[in-house]
Each structure stands twice: as C-alpha cells, then as structure tokens.
Design a protein around this motif. Structure first.
Motif, PDB file in Angstrom:
ATOM      1  N   PHE A   1       0.831  -1.197   0.000  1.00 54.43           N
ATOM      2  CA  PHE A   1       0.000   0.000   0.000  1.00 54.43           C
ATOM      3  C   PHE A   1       0.875   1.261   0.000  1.00 54.43           C
ATOM      4  CE2 PHE A   1      -2.322   3.346   2.256  1.00 54.43           C
ATOM      5  CZ  PHE A   1      -3.435   3.462   1.433  1.00 54.43           C
ATOM      6  N   LEU A   2       1.899   1.288   0.868  1.00 57.23           N
ATOM      7  CA  LEU A   2       2.804   2.435   0.909  1.00 57.23           C
ATOM      8  C   LEU A   2       3.550   2.599  -0.414  1.00 57.23           C
ATOM      9  CD1 LEU A   2       4.261   2.187   4.517  1.00 57.23           C
ATOM     10  CD2 LEU A   2       2.671   3.896   3.637  1.00 57.23           C
ATOM     11  N   PHE A   3       3.990   1.479  -0.993  1.00 59.52           N
ATOM     12  CA  PHE A   3       4.673   1.523  -2.288  1.00 59.52           C
ATOM     13  C   PHE A   3       3.770   2.140  -3.353  1.00 59.52           C
ATOM     14  CE2 PHE A   3       5.414  -0.534  -6.421  1.00 59.52           C
ATOM     15  CZ  PHE A   3       6.680  -0.037  -6.688  1.00 59.52           C
ATOM     16  N   ARG A   4       2.514   1.710  -3.400  1.00 59.31           N
ATOM     17  CA  ARG A   4       1.585   2.253  -4.405  1.00 59.31           C
ATOM     18  C   ARG A   4       1.275   3.729  -4.135  1.00 59.31           C
ATOM     19  NH1 ARG A   4       2.583  -0.988  -8.453  1.00 59.31           N
ATOM     20  NH2 ARG A   4       2.065  -3.121  -7.979  1.00 59.31           N
ATOM     21  N   MET A   5       1.221   4.126  -2.876  1.00 57.27           N
ATOM     22  CA  MET A   5       0.985   5.546  -2.571  1.00 57.27           C
ATOM     23  C   MET A   5       2.144   6.408  -3.067  1.00 57.27           C
ATOM     24  SD  MET A   5      -1.952   6.110  -1.130  1.00 57.27           S
ATOM     25  CE  MET A   5      -2.546   5.012  -2.380  1.00 57.27           C
ATOM     26  N   VAL A   6       3.350   5.941  -2.833  1.00 57.01           N
ATOM     27  CA  VAL A   6       4.528   6.672  -3.324  1.00 57.01           C
ATOM     28  C   VAL A   6       4.518   6.695  -4.849  1.00 57.01           C
ATOM     29  CG1 VAL A   6       7.059   6.609  -3.473  1.00 57.01           C
ATOM     30  CG2 VAL A   6       5.923   6.240  -1.274  1.00 57.01           C
TER      31      VAL A   6
ATOM     32  N   TYR B   1       3.819   9.570 -10.041  1.00 58.79           N
ATOM     33  CA  TYR B   1       3.074   9.758 -11.285  1.00 58.79           C
ATOM     34  C   TYR B   1       2.306  11.082 -11.294  1.00 58.79           C
ATOM     35  CZ  TYR B   1       4.090   5.153 -13.197  1.00 58.79           C
ATOM     36  OH  TYR B   1       4.711   4.064 -13.725  1.00 58.79           O
ATOM     37  N   ALA B   2       1.835  11.516 -10.136  1.00 61.89           N
ATOM     38  CA  ALA B   2       1.162  12.816 -10.066  1.00 61.89           C
ATOM     39  C   ALA B   2       2.162  13.936 -10.361  1.00 61.89           C
ATOM     40  CB  ALA B   2       0.521  13.016  -8.700  1.00 61.89           C
ATOM     41  N   GLY B   3       3.393  13.780  -9.899  1.00 64.64           N
ATOM     42  CA  GLY B   3       4.434  14.761 -10.239  1.00 64.64           C
ATOM     43  C   GLY B   3       4.701  14.779 -11.734  1.00 64.64           C
ATOM     44  N   MET B   4       4.762  13.588 -12.345  1.00 65.93           N
ATOM     45  CA  MET B   4       4.938  13.518 -13.791  1.00 65.93           C
ATOM     46  C   MET B   4       3.740  14.123 -14.512  1.00 65.93           C
ATOM     47  SD  MET B   4       6.421   9.700 -14.338  1.00 65.93           S
ATOM     48  CE  MET B   4       7.954   9.150 -13.645  1.00 65.93           C
ATOM     49  N   ALA B   5       2.538  13.894 -13.975  1.00 62.72           N
ATOM     50  CA  ALA B   5       1.325  14.470 -14.564  1.00 62.72           C
ATOM     51  C   ALA B   5       1.359  15.986 -14.494  1.00 62.72           C
ATOM     52  CB  ALA B   5       0.084  13.928 -13.855  1.00 62.72           C
ATOM     53  N   SER B   6       1.950  16.525 -13.432  1.00 60.49           N
ATOM     54  CA  SER B   6       2.082  17.975 -13.309  1.00 60.49           C
ATOM     55  C   SER B   6       2.940  18.535 -14.441  1.00 60.49           C
ATOM     56  CB  SER B   6       2.683  18.310 -11.947  1.00 60.49           C
ATOM     57  OG  SER B   6       2.924  19.678 -11.812  1.00 60.49           O
ATOM     58  N   VAL B   7       4.013  17.838 -14.755  1.00 55.14           N
ATOM     59  CA  VAL B   7       4.889  18.268 -15.855  1.00 55.14           C
ATOM     60  C   VAL B   7       4.152  18.158 -17.185  1.00 55.14           C
ATOM     61  CG1 VAL B   7       7.021  17.711 -17.108  1.00 55.14           C
ATOM     62  CG2 VAL B   7       6.997  17.686 -14.609  1.00 55.14           C
ATOM     63  N   ILE B   8       3.470  17.035 -17.404  1.00 53.74           N
ATOM     64  CA  ILE B   8       2.720  16.846 -18.651  1.00 53.74           C
ATOM     65  C   ILE B   8       1.613  17.888 -18.767  1.00 53.74           C
ATOM     66  CG2 ILE B   8       1.203  15.258 -19.923  1.00 53.74           C
ATOM     67  CD1 ILE B   8       2.827  12.944 -18.659  1.00 53.74           C
TER      68      ILE B   8
ATOM     69  N   LEU C   1      -4.729  22.049 -13.487  1.00 57.82           N
ATOM     70  CA  LEU C   1      -5.471  21.212 -12.539  1.00 57.82           C
ATOM     71  C   LEU C   1      -4.785  21.276 -11.184  1.00 57.82           C
ATOM     72  CD1 LEU C   1      -6.076  18.004 -14.692  1.00 57.82           C
ATOM     73  CD2 LEU C   1      -7.785  19.689 -14.052  1.00 57.82           C
ATOM     74  N   HIS C   2      -5.590  21.165 -10.121  1.00 59.45           N
ATOM     75  CA  HIS C   2      -5.025  21.101  -8.780  1.00 59.45           C
ATOM     76  C   HIS C   2      -4.325  19.759  -8.593  1.00 59.45           C
ATOM     77  CE1 HIS C   2      -6.785  24.778  -7.217  1.00 59.45           C
ATOM     78  NE2 HIS C   2      -7.903  24.463  -7.863  1.00 59.45           N
ATOM     79  N   PHE C   3      -3.406  19.726  -7.613  1.00 58.69           N
ATOM     80  CA  PHE C   3      -2.628  18.509  -7.389  1.00 58.69           C
ATOM     81  C   PHE C   3      -3.509  17.330  -6.973  1.00 58.69           C
ATOM     82  CE2 PHE C   3       0.519  15.790  -5.181  1.00 58.69           C
ATOM     83  CZ  PHE C   3       1.412  15.633  -6.234  1.00 58.69           C
TER      84      PHE C   3
ATOM     85  N   GLY D   1       1.198   7.108 -20.968  1.00 55.39           N
ATOM     86  CA  GLY D   1       0.245   7.259 -22.078  1.00 55.39           C
ATOM     87  C   GLY D   1      -1.142   7.591 -21.566  1.00 55.39           C
ATOM     88  N   TYR D   2      -1.591   6.890 -20.546  1.00 56.81           N
ATOM     89  CA  TYR D   2      -2.902   7.183 -19.957  1.00 56.81           C
ATOM     90  C   TYR D   2      -2.926   8.565 -19.314  1.00 56.81           C
ATOM     91  CZ  TYR D   2      -5.209   2.724 -20.732  1.00 56.81           C
ATOM     92  OH  TYR D   2      -5.822   1.650 -21.314  1.00 56.81           O
ATOM     93  N   LEU D   3      -1.841   8.950 -18.660  1.00 59.09           N
ATOM     94  CA  LEU D   3      -1.775  10.295 -18.075  1.00 59.09           C
ATOM     95  C   LEU D   3      -1.912  11.361 -19.157  1.00 59.09           C
ATOM     96  CD1 LEU D   3       1.125  10.078 -15.442  1.00 59.09           C
ATOM     97  CD2 LEU D   3      -1.296  10.476 -14.980  1.00 59.09           C
ATOM     98  N   TYR D   4      -1.170  11.196 -20.235  1.00 54.68           N
ATOM     99  CA  TYR D   4      -1.222  12.157 -21.339  1.00 54.68           C
ATOM    100  C   TYR D   4      -2.633  12.221 -21.920  1.00 54.68           C
ATOM    101  CZ  TYR D   4      -0.263  14.432 -25.776  1.00 54.68           C
ATOM    102  OH  TYR D   4      -0.286  15.293 -26.833  1.00 54.68           O
TER     103      TYR D   4
END
Length: 161
Positions: A84-89, A94-101, A109-111, A149-152
C-alpha cells in the motif's frame, strides 16, 4: 565464508562449556543453553529441570509446516501495508509527472485532481500485470510507458473542456 559460519553448537559431551570456545551464537550442552547477545553479553539458561526432549525428522517437519503456515498469515498484513505504501509513493511520483505533462499540454489542474488521474492511469498496467502473472513489474519499462500514455490522454481530455 558466510555459508560455512557456525551458528549453533549442540554438545552433550562436555567438550564445549562456554561460547568463548566457539564462534557460534548458541551453545546447547547437556544442562545449559547459552546464547550470545553481543560480544560482551551472553545469556545462560539452566536446563537441568527439563526431564527430556526428543526430536525426530517427522516432529521437525511438523513444526516447520506449522510455522510456515502461520508465518505467512502473520506476514500478510505487513506485506499488504508495504505494498500500500509503495503504491501511494508510486501515485505521488506519477502525479508529479502528470504535473509536468499538464504544463506541456497547457492544462491547469489542482494537485489533488492530478493524484486521482495518476491513480486511475496506474490501473490498466496493474490489471495487465495481474493477468500476465507478473507482480514484479512495478516501475518496469512497459508499465511506465502505459501509465504515462494514460496520463497524457487524461490530461489532453481535461484540456479540451
């Protein structure tokens, strides 16, 4: 070498009377159990009140089987928490990468929205890994590409509104 390291000595002949005689961490004599805690402290247990103890292959196998069954039951919640902790990290990364994209595709979009999009974008590679029987892919090459790809795609879809 570590493969040949002496861990325990079982000596009922009286040849070894102390752990200073051996590099082992445990010494079992005919009436004492000595355990080395560190290089300065040794714990001693008197076994003279014990009448007897018998161990054969069947009993050892029974104990090993019982231990292995309960060990996995006890280990499961711990492993579940670690995963669970691994997936949260992973979602945070991925949210950081989504911020860049999002900056690249000019979407604001908000974080917290990026966190939700990242969690949803991780789902198809996780399901694919389960279907293929591959648990160890985690951050592996193809799952990262699928998730990005899904994030983009999700961020472009949010930018069209």
């Amino acid at each position: 070498s570590p493969e040949n390291e002496v861990v325990a000595v079982l000596d009922t002949t009286g040849k070894h009377t102390s752990l200073a005689d051996t590099p082992a961490f445990l010494l079992l004599t005919d009436h004492l159990l000595l355990m080395r805690e560190d290089e300065y402290k040794t714990e001693t247990h008197d076994l003279s009140p014990v009448d007897g103890f018998a161990m054969d292959r069947a009993k050892a196998q029974l104990w090993a089987d019982r231990f292995s069954n309960w060990f996995m039951v006890a280990l499961f919640p711990f492993l579940l928490g670690v995963m669970f902790l691994f997936r949260m990290v992973q979602v945070l990364v991925y949210a950081g990468m989504a911020s860049v994209i999002a900056r690249i595709v000019k979407v604001r979009l908000h974080f917290d929205a990026l966190l939700r999009i990242a969690a949803v974008a991780m789902t198809p590679p996780l399901i694919l890994g389960i279907l293929l029987g591959s648990i160890s892919e985690g951050f592996g090459g193809i799952t990262i590409l699928i998730t990005l790809g899904y994030l983009y795609f999700a961020l472009r879809a949010n930018g069209e509104n």
